[in-house]
Each structure stands twice: as C-alpha cells, then as structure tokens.
Design a protein around this motif. Sequence first.
Motif, PDB file in Angstrom:
ATOM      1  N   ASN A 395      18.789 -31.338 -22.947  1.00 22.48           N
ATOM      2  CA  ASN A 395      18.322 -31.968 -22.120  1.00 22.48           C
ATOM      3  C   ASN A 395      17.943 -31.138 -20.602  1.00 22.48           C
ATOM      4  OD1 ASN A 395      20.579 -31.464 -20.737  1.00 22.48           O
ATOM      5  ND2 ASN A 395      21.455 -33.642 -21.182  1.00 22.48           N
ATOM      6  N   VAL A 396      18.245 -30.175 -20.373  1.00 23.28           N
ATOM      7  CA  VAL A 396      17.917 -29.644 -19.065  1.00 23.28           C
ATOM      8  C   VAL A 396      16.611 -28.789 -19.464  1.00 23.28           C
ATOM      9  CG1 VAL A 396      20.396 -29.538 -18.358  1.00 23.28           C
ATOM     10  CG2 VAL A 396      19.310 -27.360 -19.542  1.00 23.28           C
ATOM     11  N   ALA A 397      15.967 -28.452 -20.303  1.00 24.14           N
ATOM     12  CA  ALA A 397      15.124 -27.794 -20.584  1.00 24.14           C
ATOM     13  C   ALA A 397      13.806 -28.097 -19.854  1.00 24.14           C
ATOM     14  CB  ALA A 397      14.721 -27.585 -22.148  1.00 24.14           C
ATOM     15  N   PRO A 398      13.310 -29.548 -19.737  1.00 27.47           N
ATOM     16  CA  PRO A 398      12.086 -29.494 -18.843  1.00 27.47           C
ATOM     17  C   PRO A 398      12.200 -29.331 -17.579  1.00 27.47           C
ATOM     18  CG  PRO A 398      12.750 -31.454 -20.394  1.00 27.47           C
ATOM     19  CD  PRO A 398      13.964 -30.582 -20.513  1.00 27.47           C
ATOM     20  N   GLY A 399      13.597 -29.675 -16.844  1.00 32.90           N
ATOM     21  CA  GLY A 399      13.656 -29.222 -15.243  1.00 32.90           C
ATOM     22  C   GLY A 399      13.658 -27.626 -15.331  1.00 32.90           C
ATOM     23  N   VAL A 400      14.220 -26.807 -16.205  1.00 29.66           N
ATOM     24  CA  VAL A 400      14.364 -25.453 -16.168  1.00 29.66           C
ATOM     25  C   VAL A 400      12.999 -24.952 -16.110  1.00 29.66           C
ATOM     26  CG1 VAL A 400      14.976 -23.204 -17.571  1.00 29.66           C
ATOM     27  CG2 VAL A 400      16.653 -25.205 -16.761  1.00 29.66           C
ATOM     28  N   PHE A 401      12.210 -25.319 -17.179  1.00 29.65           N
ATOM     29  CA  PHE A 401      10.840 -24.684 -17.417  1.00 29.65           C
ATOM     30  C   PHE A 401       9.833 -25.122 -16.364  1.00 29.65           C
ATOM     31  CE2 PHE A 401       6.578 -24.427 -19.457  1.00 29.65           C
ATOM     32  CZ  PHE A 401       6.720 -23.086 -20.137  1.00 29.65           C
ATOM     33  N   GLN A 402      10.102 -26.192 -15.699  1.00 31.90           N
ATOM     34  CA  GLN A 402       8.980 -26.647 -14.618  1.00 31.90           C
ATOM     35  C   GLN A 402       9.376 -25.796 -13.249  1.00 31.90           C
ATOM     36  OE1 GLN A 402       6.520 -28.698 -14.520  1.00 31.90           O
ATOM     37  NE2 GLN A 402       5.910 -28.534 -12.352  1.00 31.90           N
TER      38      GLN A 402
END
Length: 818
Positions: A395-402
Amino acid sequence: WDSYLSRFGFHLEASDITTEEKKRATLLSSCGKSVFDIARSLVAPADISTVSYKDLTEKLQAHFSPKPAEIACRHAFYKRGQAASESVAEFVAALRKAARPCNFANVEEALRDRLVCETGKIHVTVNLNGVPCSMEVDSGSSVTVLSSHTWQRMFPTRSRRRLKAAETQVSDFQGRRIPLAGRDTFMVEFKGKCVELSCLIAEGNRVNLLGLEWFEPLGIALTGVNAVSENKWAVLYKEFPDVFGGGLGKYKGPPVSFELDPSVTPIRLKYRKVPIPLKPRIEAELDKLIAQGVLEPVPFSKWETPIVTPVKSDGSIRICADYKCTINRALQQHSYPVPVISHVLASLGGGKVFAKFDLAQAYQQLPVTREAAEAQTIVTHRGAFRVNRLQFGVNVAPGVFQGLMEGLLRGVQGTVPYFDDVLVAGRSDEELMSRVREVLKRFSQAGLKVKQSKCIVGVPSVEFLGFRIDEHGVHPTEDKVRAIKDAPCPGNKKELQAFLGLLNFYHAFLPHKASVAAPLHALLHKEAKWRWGSEQERAFKGVKALLVSNAVLTHYDDNKMLVLAADASPYGVGAVLSHLMPNGEEAPVAFYSRSLSSAEKGYAQIDKEGLALVAAVKKFHDFLYGRKFLLVTDHKPLLGIFAPDRQLPNIMSARMLRWALFLSAYDYDLEHRPGKAIGHADALSRCPLPGLDSDPAPASEVLAIDELFQAPITSKDIAAASAKDIVISRVLNWVWRGWPVGSVEPAFACYKMRQNELSVSKGCLLWGSRVVVPHKLREKVLKSLHEGHPGMVHMKALARGPQPGRDVNGSPFSNAVR
C-alpha cells in the motif's frame, strides 16, 4: 500442432526433462490415444519405442502441419491487410507470423515494404449529422460504404426500417459479395462544406469507405504524394537504447525501505494449492524471476504472504501476492503527498507540443532493502521466496514511487511525473526535444526503462489525468458527462421511472426540476398511456441539460472525499463519481454507463455487481489512483470478496480473482448501501449507453499439456443436463435470483455453504473455475479421464483438484471438474 509442440517444449524445460528417451516417453504418455495411434502408424513397421524423439516429432510435424509451398506463403503475406480495428503494432505482429514460412532473405525489409504499402492509406474524419466518423478514402470505390456496426454506434435511436433499399450490389477486392442493410442519408460536413449525401450501409464491422461519389461534393481531390518526411523523434530510440530496450529496469539509487509498526506481530500465512496443469508454468515464472534477481529462495521468513496466479492474455502466469492481510496491516502510510491535479495541470501552461512516457513494470524497477525484502516474502508450493523489488499490492508503493520520480526529474521545465506516467510539454519541437532528451538522460543514469509501445512523442494534444491538454489549455473530456448527454430515450414507463430516479437523487441541487420534468412525470400516472412525442422529447433534453449543468456537476477537488457508487441492472452497468460536500450531500463529478454484452447478461448477479465496481474504477482511474476513496455497492456479498481488509477466499471464480487483484492496486474502503440509497447509479445502469467496453481484467484460457482429442461433453450438454437435474436446477435458480433465507434441505446444504463461490456460465454451474457436473454425465466424464491416466489417485486429483469432497462419486463438489 506447431503451438502444441512449442508448449510441450516449455513443459519439458520446466520439468527438467533433458534426455531423448524421457522426452519421447513424456510425449507419448501425454498426447492422448488418437495421437499415439497416429504416431505408431507413422513409424511402422519400426517399434515406436526404438524411434528417437527427434524423428518422432519430425514425422508428426509432417503429418499434422505439412510445410506449405513458399510461393503460397508469400502470396498470403502480401495479401494480408490491416483490419479496421487492428493497431499498427498488432498488424506488424501478424505480419511477422505470416513471414515465418516465406524464407525471405531480409525479413525486416519485407516487413517494412508491406507495412508502408498498407498503412499508406488516407483516412479523413467527416461529420455525419454532427457526429464525427473516420473513413478511409478509396478512389477505387465508386460508392461510399458505412458499416452497420458504425451506423448503430453513431445513431443508436435510428431504426433499420427507415433505411431505403440498396439499388446496387457491391463486392470486396477478392470478389466476395458484401451484404447490404440498405441506404441512408446524412448531412455531411467536411472542411467547411455541408451537403446532404447518401451512402450504403454494409452488414457487420467493416472499414468505412469514402468513395468517388462523395469526392466532388466535399471538394476532395487526390493529387499524388507531395513529400515524404522522416520521423524526427525516432532518433531518440537510437540515442537511448537502454531506456527503450526490453527487460526489467533496475534503479541505481538507494533501495526502498519500509517503516513497519513494531506493535504488529509478523504474520505468516499458508501457501495456496495450485491447479496441477498450472504448476509447470508457475514454476517457470518463479525460475525467471529468480534469474532476474527479483526473487531469492529462503528456508523461512517472519513474514510470509501467499501468492495468487492469474493467467495473462498470452497464456503465461503472473505472480501476485495478497498483501492485504500481512504487511499492509503493519506499514505506516507513506508521508509523501499525492500531487494536486490542478497544480500538475497548471505547470503545463504554454505548451504547444507534448510527449508522454510510460514506465515499464514501474514498481518492480525499484530494489528494496534486505528488511523490506523479507517483509515482502511470498510463500508458494515450492517454499518461501524473498522479494527484492518493490511489489504491486504494497500500500505504500504509490507514494514511494511518486516521491522518487519527482526527485529524479526536479528541475526539468515543463515536465510532470504522475506515478508511472511522465508528461513533457514544450512551446516548440526544438524545446520539447531538449526537454525529452534531459528526461531520458536521467532515466538512463538512474537505470529506469520505459515501455516504447505506450510512449507518445511530438503530438499537439494529449489526454492526461482525465483531461485533454493542448496549446489552448486544459479541457475536461466529454466522457465525464457522455453517459447523461447521450442516454437513449426511455422506451417504457419502467425505464422512464429509472431515469427520473437519477433526477430525484439530486433534487437538492435542482429547485426548478419539477417544472422542467412535468411532461415526463405525467407519463407515469396509472391512467396515462405511453406516448413519446415532441413535448416529452424537449422535457427529456431539458432534464439532461440540468444534470450536466454547473448547478449539479461539480469540479474535481483534491481536498474533498471521493465517493464512487456503482450498480448493475439486467442489461447495463452505471456509476457516479461524486464529491462529499461539507453539508453531507454528494455532488457528481462524472457519470458513466454502458450496456452489458450478450455474455455479460448471462452472468450471475454477484458477477454483474462485481463488473460494475471494477468497470467504474477502471473508467475513473485518473481520479482515483493514488488517493483514498469510498467505493459503494448495494450487493452485500461483494464485501467478503473485495473488502480491502479481508483475505481473498481460497475458492473463487477466475473472473472474480482477476477483478480482486485489479482492485488491490487502489486505496479504498468498500461500503454497502441499500439499493434506494444509490438510485443515481441504478438509474444509469437502467438507461445505459449502447456501446460496450472491454473487460477491465481480461480472461485467458488455461491450456493443459494433456489434451483430449475430442471433448467428451460440451457446455451445451452440461447446461441441458443441469436444467433437468432436480438439485442443480434449483441451485441455478438461486444463483440467478437470490438464495433463500434460513436453512435449506440437506441436499442443498453444501451448495448454500458455498453460495458466494458459485456462479453460472452458459447455463453451467461453476464452483470457482470448476464445472459442477450433473449426476447423469458423471460416468461419461470419468470414463474420458480414465484414458491413459497414471493411476487412480492422480486421476481423481486431475478431476477435482484441491477441493473438499469424500470421493469422486460422493460429494457434489467432488464432481466439480476443471
């Protein structure tokens, strides 16, 4: 045969079968009785056990797939044309396949010549009664032809009875007669000219041809080729081959780390059993990921998450992990803010030419720390594997990638990263080229790769985040309100009542709606006869204008809660994306509806409701991805399947599995509301647009190495027997129309216990991906499975897979066959 033999080769490789004797034995023990008899005849009088594997496959190849004449293959290659709905990439792939037996000295040169000849066709867009239509200019055709598929899509309210009889016959370039539905007349607009013209309507989905009869009225003239120019942007692919090359990229910066809540105890879940026919492909995919360095075998781990394995369109396996019930519970939400869309779009001001890049397998290009890799550990039938790259479903992948993308591209003017998409704008071709080179240079230095087939460079306008961007600014797309603006007129009182329900849902925003809709409400009186005239038509258009006006439709706001309500009717799905306003009202941002296909109309109700949710999420992806939203349904059983805090059921249909995995990429809460509370979505589902969308998570057939020469029974046989079976026929009725409340007779108890795992396809009862075989046909199925089976236990396992049941002739769920 070519396809079978290729798949059999992969089976040998996955099973580590290397000797000629074992290859021959494996082929002859799994090919089926008919193929075995043919093979024995082909090698006679020699004993088949003495023939080498190579000689055996060559004889079978010559028998099943004889080599065609080279001249015939080349003729077929040059006659292969591009279909109307076929993209250039799909056309090139088909040409490569056709070129295999042609023995060209230079295959690439032959492909280039054929592609240039085919795609050199001229297409123009004309307006027919104000509706845009793309047509191919054909100076070799004396008549203009519109396909009935296009005609019905553009003018869904027109009846075929209004068509005039076709006064001529037409044939294609091969001399085959084209069936005609008739002739129709339109007001045709093209480059300032507006004239009334007629054309033939051809049956089926064909290329729309603009023939010579329309040339003079529209001012069209063909004067030859004036210039041939080279694609100036193609040089980028040569300058940055590492960025556009295939394979998986690997970020060269520091690895990603996770912040786990120390108060959450590590969770280890058991692996899920996999179907026997899929094991070789799952193991092949595991081996590939190990070779890429994505996976690393470990004896055990504190965290272990089971995998789910959907089948991709090309037949290969995709390995995903169900992280909802493991590390997602312990991950502290990433603090990097999702970018505000209005700020993103404002940064593109002044751009006249654009480029858009899509990063391939975005998250998996990012390595993770040893601790994060251990937390992402997956567990399979082959044991546990540490995952060394950032995984889909965390669930943290989008924020990490952005955060990583914004840091990487900081300082490049006119550049906007939004998760795995990067948009670049320039005021001229030269400025765009400079900025694109800088972006690609940074990607190259960072070790990232993009998907060339999804990249767009040097275009005057581009769709991004649900808006169309060009030199004049940012424009909302028509799709936001098309479900309302193009809604067909109601055909009876029930359809009208459903549409007015949508109006009533937003009564707080429309104080004067009663006067506008009065002629429509009059039709709902018990004594009123159905009559749809000009007065009702004006009222209907007035109501639609109210619903898409600023009084109801609100602008997207990053700071307001998003609510997506979706519903399904027997013939359509509908959805409304809304903002929760400070006063508690829900103001719509965009609408969506579409009709169900003939196959979808046969879905069980739970599948229809699931389709509505997934289709709506896919439609509004640009608004929803990367931020929290509320997903609303009126079908309570879906909470046990799609709820983000629930583990996926062990047994579920292949369709539901694909949809659940699709939704796992989004951050949402799932809420149940009674049907009356989502009347706006229900109204759209009952007045759907006539068009069809593709399945948001398309299916693929599962192919087994051991194939029967002829199916022992067909779906029609099972459907007919199921309808006559005393037990299964009642269960089918409950799946379609709803289950009884309370206890049921003992014969039905096992079915009710699994009611959320049952579905219906083509009249057959399915348990997950298995067909429940009626009692009358069980002996016939078992007899077919006994042909050449390797033993009683293994045969029963093939028949029913890992599922409950006492014996093949015991529980009805023991007779659920793949």
